[in-house]
Design an enzyme around this catalytic site. Structure first.
Site, PDB file in Angstrom:
ATOM      1  N   GLY A  14       1.045  -1.171  -0.264  1.00  0.00           N
ATOM      2  CA  GLY A  14       0.225   0.218  -0.168  1.00  0.00           C
ATOM      3  C   GLY A  14       1.156   0.825   0.235  1.00  0.00           C
ATOM      4  CB  ALA A  15       4.404   1.722  -1.460  1.00  0.00           C
ATOM      5  CB  SER A  16      -0.385   4.035  -4.433  1.00  0.00           C
ATOM      6  OG  SER A  16      -0.982   3.273  -3.671  1.00  0.00           O
ATOM      7  CB  VAL A  65      -2.282  -7.769   0.370  1.00  0.00           C
ATOM      8  CG1 VAL A  65      -1.322  -6.544   0.014  1.00  0.00           C
ATOM      9  CG2 VAL A  65      -3.245  -6.779   0.859  1.00  0.00           C
ATOM     10  CG  ASN A  91       0.730   0.962   4.576  1.00  0.00           C
ATOM     11  OD1 ASN A  91       0.218   2.416   5.739  1.00  0.00           O
ATOM     12  ND2 ASN A  91       0.688   1.546   3.452  1.00  0.00           N
ATOM     13  CB  SER A 143      -6.222   1.534  13.748  1.00  0.00           C
ATOM     14  OG  SER A 143      -6.967   3.111  13.803  1.00  0.00           O
ATOM     15  CE1 TYR A 156      -9.002   0.483   9.569  1.00  0.00           C
ATOM     16  CE2 TYR A 156      -9.278   0.729  11.288  1.00  0.00           C
ATOM     17  CZ  TYR A 156      -8.501   1.111  10.343  1.00  0.00           C
ATOM     18  OH  TYR A 156      -7.292   1.911  10.387  1.00  0.00           O
ATOM     19  CB  ALA A 157     -12.748  -2.377  15.681  1.00  0.00           C
ATOM     20  CB  ALA A 159      -9.335  -6.271  11.230  1.00  0.00           C
TER      21      ALA A 159
END
Ligand SMILES: NC(=O)c1ccc[n+]([C@@H]2O[C@H](COP(=O)([O-])OP(=O)(O)OC[C@H]3O[C@@H](n4cnc5c(N)ncnc54)[C@H](OP(=O)(O)O)[C@@H]3O)[C@@H](O)[C@H]2O)c1
Length: 249
Positions: A14-16, A65, A91, A143, A156-157, A159
């Site tokens: 996720g480096a974009s 990914v 990331n 996070s 999300y939390a 994960a």
């Protein structure tokens, strides 16, 4: 003191954009060879262009990914081109926010696949080389939400909290081989992920931050730089919280 990462081969997923783009640039400018990933060819080409402009060794790769075959293929291509990966930065991440009562199975599954299973998958793939080399570092982006929860982000939390448990277990498995596994937990950082928030929501969030502002991508990249360097060699199984004091752990 200047931190040098010369000789390191680093994969940043996720480096974009956002945090990942800044991490890739920061580590590259510290002398590492960086393989930065994006989900599209255009994104990968943009990474390569930026690296060229900044005189950073390495290039962009296309990678989703959540696809196991792509992970295997990209890792082997990176290793063939640049040598064994010595540092992995997990990331890449997405959000699919919804209240639990409305959350669909695919909103749960997408988050688990992209944000959590990818960390298992890529760590497993780089592990063998690191064990052979008897050195390596794995740095996972979790996070603040994984520690304090957030209404509308139960997927999300979960994960992000899962990444913390995973990292602690892996740190115990790999410590004897001189491999450090740590997490960085950003608070609310100014990226596309948070730019979608309404102004009112942003104000409420900033009111909870003692330092009185959203974080910048460089605030996170600097913590990752520290964990990627030898300055942190006696730290493993830990999380660095970078949240302006929003949550004090
Ligand atoms: N921003 C925040 O406030 C915040 C707070 C806490 C934690 N984090 C975490 O920090 C990390 C980076 O967040 P960000 O704000 O920089 O996000 P962002 O600006 O939305 O960028 C997400 C990055 O992940 C990539 N990506 C998305 N889905 C992917 C997939 N299936 N396979 C591979 N790459 C994928 C994107 O690639 P494309 O450009 O090709 O789409 C992009 O490079 C995430 O793990 C996020 O959960 C962020």
């Amino acid at each position: 003191m200047n931190i040098s990462l010369a000789g390191e081969v680093i994969l940043v997923t996720g480096a974009s954009r956002g945090i990942g783009a800044e991490i890739a640039k920061t580590l590259g400018l510290a002398g590492a060879t960086v393989a930065g990933t994006a989900t599209t060819d255009e994104g990968a080409n943009r990474i390569t262009e930026i690296f060229k402009k900044e005189n950073i060794s390495g290039r962009g790769y296309r990678l989703d990914v959540s696809k196991v075959e792509e992970c295997t293929a990209v890792l082997s291509e990176v290793e063939k081109t640049h040598g064994a990966i010595s540092i992995l930065i997990n990331n890449a991440g997405i959000t699919r926010d919804n209240l639990l009562m409305r959350m669909k199975e695919d909103e749960w599954d997408d988050i688990m696949d992209t944000n959590l299973k990818s960390v298992y998958r890529l760590s497993k793939l780089v592990c063998r080389g690191m064990m052979k080399a008897r050195s390596g570092k794995i740095i996972n982006l979790t996070s603040v939400v994984g520690f304090m929860g957030n209404a509308g982000q139960s997927n999300y939390a979960a994960a992000k909290a899962g990444i913390v448990g995973f990292s602690k277990s892996l740190a115990r498995e790999l410590g004897g081989r001189n491999i450090n596994v740590n997490c960085v937990a950003p608070g609310f950082i100014d990226t596309e992920m948070t730019q979608g928030l309404a102004e009112e929501q942003k104000k409420t969030l900033i009111n909870q931050v003692p330092l009185g502002r959203l974080g910048e991508v460089s605030d996170i990249a600097n913590a990752v730089l520290f964990l990627a360097s030898n300055l942190s060699r006696y730290i493993t199984g830990s999380t660095i919280h970078v949240n302006g004091g929003m949550l004090m752990e």
